[in-house]
Design an enzyme around this catalytic site. Structure first.
Site, short mmCIF file in Angstrom:
data_model
loop_
_atom_site.label_atom_id
_atom_site.label_comp_id
_atom_site.label_asym_id
_atom_site.label_seq_id
_atom_site.Cartn_x
_atom_site.Cartn_y
_atom_site.Cartn_z
N ARG A 42 0.82 -1.22 0.00
CA ARG A 42 0.00 0.00 0.00
C ARG A 42 0.86 1.27 0.00
O ARG A 42 0.46 2.28 -0.59
CB ARG A 42 -0.93 0.01 1.21
N LYS A 200 -18.12 -17.92 3.91
CA LYS A 200 -19.52 -17.81 4.32
C LYS A 200 -20.42 -17.04 3.36
O LYS A 200 -20.06 -15.96 2.90
CB LYS A 200 -19.61 -17.12 5.68
N GLY A 353 -8.88 -10.08 0.91
CA GLY A 353 -7.63 -10.42 1.60
C GLY A 353 -7.12 -11.80 1.26
O GLY A 353 -5.96 -11.99 0.88
N GLY A 376 -12.54 -4.02 2.01
CA GLY A 376 -13.95 -3.66 2.25
C GLY A 376 -14.52 -2.79 1.14
O GLY A 376 -15.67 -2.97 0.73
P1 ADP Z 1 -11.60 -13.04 0.84
O1 ADP Z 1 -10.77 -12.61 2.03
O2 ADP Z 1 -10.77 -13.19 -0.39
O3 ADP Z 1 -12.81 -12.17 0.65
P2 ADP Z 1 -13.00 -15.01 2.45
O4 ADP Z 1 -12.46 -14.40 3.69
O5 ADP Z 1 -14.45 -14.87 2.19
O6 ADP Z 1 -12.16 -14.53 1.16
O7 ADP Z 1 -12.75 -16.59 2.47
C1 ADP Z 1 -11.49 -17.17 2.54
C2 ADP Z 1 -11.45 -18.35 3.44
O8 ADP Z 1 -12.41 -19.31 3.09
C3 ADP Z 1 -10.11 -19.05 3.39
O9 ADP Z 1 -9.46 -18.92 4.63
C4 ADP Z 1 -10.46 -20.50 3.07
O10 ADP Z 1 -9.71 -21.43 3.80
C5 ADP Z 1 -11.91 -20.57 3.44
N1 ADP Z 1 -12.59 -21.64 2.72
C6 ADP Z 1 -12.59 -21.87 1.40
N2 ADP Z 1 -13.28 -22.98 1.09
C7 ADP Z 1 -13.73 -23.50 2.27
C8 ADP Z 1 -14.48 -24.67 2.61
N3 ADP Z 1 -14.90 -25.49 1.67
N4 ADP Z 1 -14.74 -24.88 3.92
C9 ADP Z 1 -14.29 -24.02 4.85
N5 ADP Z 1 -13.58 -22.90 4.60
C10 ADP Z 1 -13.30 -22.66 3.31
MG MG Z 2 -10.97 -12.99 4.10
#
Ligand code: ADP
Ligand code: MG
Length: 401
Positions: A42, A200, A353, A376
């Protein structure tokens, strides 16, 4: 397309020479316990605005937030001192750090740059206090917002100030983000394929809904896909799921279908009996998932089919890894999609992230058309929300027109 005044336009018109320029940057980088900067993307991304303003003959003041300090009570660990040191190294010039700058002012001359201490130390910053915004605006002739990562927050340094500064514009980083996101979602080359994955549904429900109205294909993955698999009547064992959102998932599938778009559901998956780095991975058809199975990745057949779609896409928007990629045996799905994005001629944007961590892990940084610096803010843009910091710049630009 977003219409904001840009720093580059003001420079091209010779408007910066001798002027006091205030840059709201995002220097909020990770530090270790001793305060050393562990990752400085950054800070590096903030250099063009500073360098361009200096070169154009301005007196340049830069500020940023760091963490979430108590207003009016900055602790040593809240200080931008390490960022001043790093900026000085990168710019190859002195960068003094100025404390209590709202009360005492900023004594700099054209051709000089100073870093103003953590703006979240100022009372009223987080509440977008009008009096604070006016005082800060009075410090400069030109306000430049270059902090895309904070653009979803209406605070005195990201929003209020832009109302009161004589001129308010977007810096090159903010402008590049708006251009890339606008290109991907404003008038995208079709087919537009989005990957919304991660852990989620609940954290990404608005994004799923908003993209279901825009995309040609909505690829769900990770824990999010499990809830969609339940909606499709498939067994998921003891996988991460949000049972209360199954109906939402159905509604999203129906909304996409009604427009002729699709939400592909995995046909094979990678499972384990435990969530751990040493868990043994098993590939199986979705119908064969057992009650004691955890689905931790999409299977190779699913990954290949999705990769083929990504290679044919005109535009790709990627947020969220499709498996627990932190454990190598559950990273193949994410790796296959990452490599397909890298190969695809599509205009691709990615953010989030963990998505950025996956991009780094599979080494495709240079093959993604645009990687967003805003966590965000990127997500809120995908949700279709107006970012307050951008909105106010648009209003100021409209007043000039
Ligand atoms: P980002 O930060 O890119 O927006 P998220 O925080 O929503 O992504 O999700 C990333 C997390 O989701 C990772 O830590 C990954 O391990 C977890 N994840 C991916 N697939 C699964 C799964 N099938 N079951 C549980 N956790 C998962
Ligand atoms: Mg994340």
């Amino acid at each position: 397309m977003t219409q904001v005044l840009r720093l580059t336009d003001l420079i091209a018109d010779g408007k910066l020479s001798g002027k006091r320029v205030f840059i709201r940057a995002d220097l909020n980088v990770p530090q270790d316990d001793a305060g050393h900067i562990t990752e400085d993307t950054r800070i590096r991304a903030s250099l063009p605005a500073i360098e361009q303003a200096l070169q154009a003959g301005a007196a340049v003041m830069v500020t940023s937030h760091l963490g979430r300090p108590t207003e009016g009570d900055l602790k040593p660990q809240d200080s931008l001192a390490p960022m001043a040191t790093r900026l000085a190294e990168l710019l190859g010039r002195d960068v003094p750090l100025i404390a209590n700058w709202v009360e005492n002012g900023v004594p700099i001359a054209p051709g000089q740059v100073a870093l103003l201490e953590n703006c979240r130390g100022n009372k009223g910053e987080n509440k977008d206090d009008d009096a604070l915004a006016r005082k800060m605006a009075a410090l400069c002739d030109i306000y430049v917002n270059d902090a895309f990562g904070a653009a979803h927050r209406a605070q005195a340094s990201t929003h209020g100030m832009a109302k009161y500064a004589q001129l308010a514009c977007a810096g090159p980083l903010l402008a590049a983000e708006l251009d890339a996101l606008g290109e991907a979602l404003g008038n995208p080359k079709r087919p537009l394929v989005a990957i919304v994955a991660g852990s989620k549904v609940s954290t990404k429900l608005t994004i799923l809904r908003s993209l279901a109205d825009k995309v040609d294909q909505l690829i769900v993955g990770g824990g999010i896909a499990n809830t969609f698999m339940v909606a499709a009547g498939l067994p998921i064992g003891k996988s991460l799921v949000e049972a209360d959102l199954v109906n939402e998932a159905k509604a999203i599938i129906d909304a996409a279908k009604a427009r002729g778009a699709s939400v592909p559901i995995p046909t094979d998956v990678v499972t384990a009996k435990a969530f751990s780095a040493s868990a043994r991975a098993e590939i199986k058809r979705v119908e064969a998932v057992q009650p004691d199975d955890l689905i931790l990745d999409i299977g190779p057949e699913t990954a290949r089919a999705l990769a083929a779609q990504l290679e044919k896409a005109g535009t790709i928007v990627w947020n969220g890894p499709v498996g627990v990629f932190e454990f190598d045996q559950f990273g193949n799905g994410t790796k296959t999609l990452a490599e397909a994005i890298a190969r695809s001629p599509a205009f691709s944007i990615a953010g989030g992230g963990d998505t950025l961590a996956a991009i780094a892990k599979y080494g495709i940084q240079d093959q993604v058309s645009y990687i967003s610096t805003g966590g965000g803010a990127f997500l809120e843009f995908l949700e279709g929300k107006k970012l307050p910091a951008v909105d106010v710049l648009e209003q100021r630009a409209a007043q000039l027109a």
